[in-house]
Design a protein around this motif. Structure first.
Motif: not given
Ligand code: HEM
Ligand SMILES: *[C@@H]1O[C@H](CO)[C@@H](O)[C@H](O)[C@H]1NC(C)=O
Ligand SMILES: *[C@@H]1O[C@H](CO)[C@@H](O)[C@H](O)[C@H]1NC(C)=O
Ligand SMILES: *[C@@H]1O[C@H](CO)[C@@H](O)[C@H](O)[C@H]1NC(C)=O
Ligand SMILES: *[C@@H]1O[C@H](CO)[C@@H](O)[C@H](O)[C@H]1NC(C)=O
Length: 327
Positions: A80-87
């Motif tokens: 989960x720490x790898x997930x980039x922000x999205x709109x």
């Protein structure tokens, strides 16, 4: 087999009943999982990728070990720490204060995932890549070897507030540190062993300047504090970085415990390990028995890697082409 099923069923019942994050048994993870699951070379691909980056910049090895910790303490080891922000979600773990701007090594994971996708697309989870990369970094920086089970799944949720909730800040005292590790199923002894990771890498000044100004904290060696003041001026406009261990900066070794004893470790949380007889004794033992430290560190890393939290209704997946976005 029967007991495995009953553990699972029990977990599911509890999870459904209380809507809690529950550690599943580590029975589903296996050493060498990918050798039998369509990616024979998975571990060697991660290893060679990590090696090529860490040779150029040992700091990335420190980053990867810390990344494993920060992944596993928030929703279990699920990348989960790898997930980039999205709109749709601009407040991810990655952007939260404990990780931003300090967490590093993402490019190593990207490179490993890219190689793995060439060899066996959609097979190796990003959570396993982090676990393997941290293991390989421990070997490269500390000559610490261990086998780590794999077969983790990647999560689909990343919530910045949870990083703040579950990752310990450097101003925590021993009671608080023990409580947060206990909430993840880790003992005080495992926490002391894992803290040896502060014998590598760096810290931003802002993580410890409260110990330097307006006066040098009495929990810190005064000369060490004076030296840190030079490296971290008060009210600086740029948040500088200093090494964690000024003696053996890039070696994952028992020097950390010597630093804790001589009050030359950076954080109040490091000093706190001296504040109970049991943890103080363990610190002292490691200063004299480096092999004991290595063994305990390896076992505690394996244990940390078994933190698997299953939230009912959100099954995991193996992320596809990139570790930065869910499928
Ligand atoms: C016991 C509670 C802990 C606290 C309060 C803590 C806190 C911190 C802080 C504040 C930093 C500096 C971040 C920055 O400002 O750049 C840091 C760095 C680091 N921590 Fe911890 N940490 C803890 C436990 C751990 C554990 C369990 C591990 C891994 C096993 C770990 C591995 C590292 C590493 C390797 C670095 C250097 C990272 C780099 O150079 O990029 N820490 N830690
Ligand atoms: C995040 O999204 C919210 C709501 O869409 C918005 O108000 C906020 O400015 C965004 N924050 C950032 C850092 O982009
Ligand atoms: C690395 O560790 C092994 C034991 O795991 C030991 O036999 C070997 O001598 C160590 N190598 C170095 C360079 O310290
Ligand atoms: C640690 O801090 C908490 C919260 O401020 C406090 O309740 C506790 O007594 C402190 N423990 C120690 C050992 O100082
Ligand atoms: C830093 O800021 C504090 C509070 O604003 C002030 O009291 C202090 O004099 C400043 N120190 C320096 C060296 O500028």
């Amino acid at each position: 087999m029967e007991s495995k099923i009953s553990i699972l069923v029990t977990c599911l019942i509890f999870a459904t009943a209380f809507q809690l994050l529950l550690p599943l048994s580590e029975a589903s993870l296996k050493v060498g999982y990918y050798r039998h699951h369509n990616c024979y070379r998975a571990e060697s691909i991660v290893k060679s990728t990590v090696r090529s980056f860490v040779r150029k910049d040992p700091g990335l090895g420190a980053g990867l070990i810390r990344m494993f910790f920060h992944d596993c303490f928030v929703r279990g080891c699920d990348a989960s720490v790898l997930l980039d922000p999205t709109p749709a979600n601009n407040q991810t773990e990655k952007q939260a204060i404990p990780n931003n701007p300090s967490l590093r090594g993402f490019e190593v994971i990207d490179a490993a995932k890219k190689e793995l996708e060439k060899e066996c697309p959609g097979v190796v989870s990003c959570a396993d890549i982090i676990a393997l990369a941290a293991r390989d970094a421990s070997f490269l920086l500390g000559n610490i070897s261990y086998k780590i089970p794999t077969g983790r799944l990647d999560g689909r949720i990343s919530n910045g507030a949870e990083a703040l909730q579950f990752l310990p800040p450097p101003f925590f005292n021993l009671t608080q540190l023990e409580a947060i590790f206990a909430s993840k199923g880790l003992s005080a002894a495992e926490m002391v062993a894992l803290s040896g990771a502060h014998s590598i890498g760096r810290s931003h000044c802002s993580s410890f300047t409260s110990r330097l100004y307006p006066t040098i904290d009495r929990t810190m060696n005064q000369q060490f504090g004076a030296a840190l003041r030079n490296l971290c001026p008060q009210n600086a406009t740029v948040d500088g970085v200093v090494r964690q261990d000024f003696v053996t900066a890039n070696k994952l070794d028992e020097q950390y415990y010597k630093n804790v004893e001589s009050l030359t470790a950076l954080f109040f949380s490091d000093w706190s390990l001296l504040t109970s007889p049991a943890t103080r004794q363990q610190v002292n033992t490691y200063t004299k028995e480096p092999e004991k430290f290595k063994e305990d560190f390896a076992n505690a890393m394996i244990k940390m890697g078994s933190i698997i939290e299953v939230l009912p209704g959100s099954p995991g997946e193996v992320r596809g082409a990139t570790c930065r976005f869910v499928n």
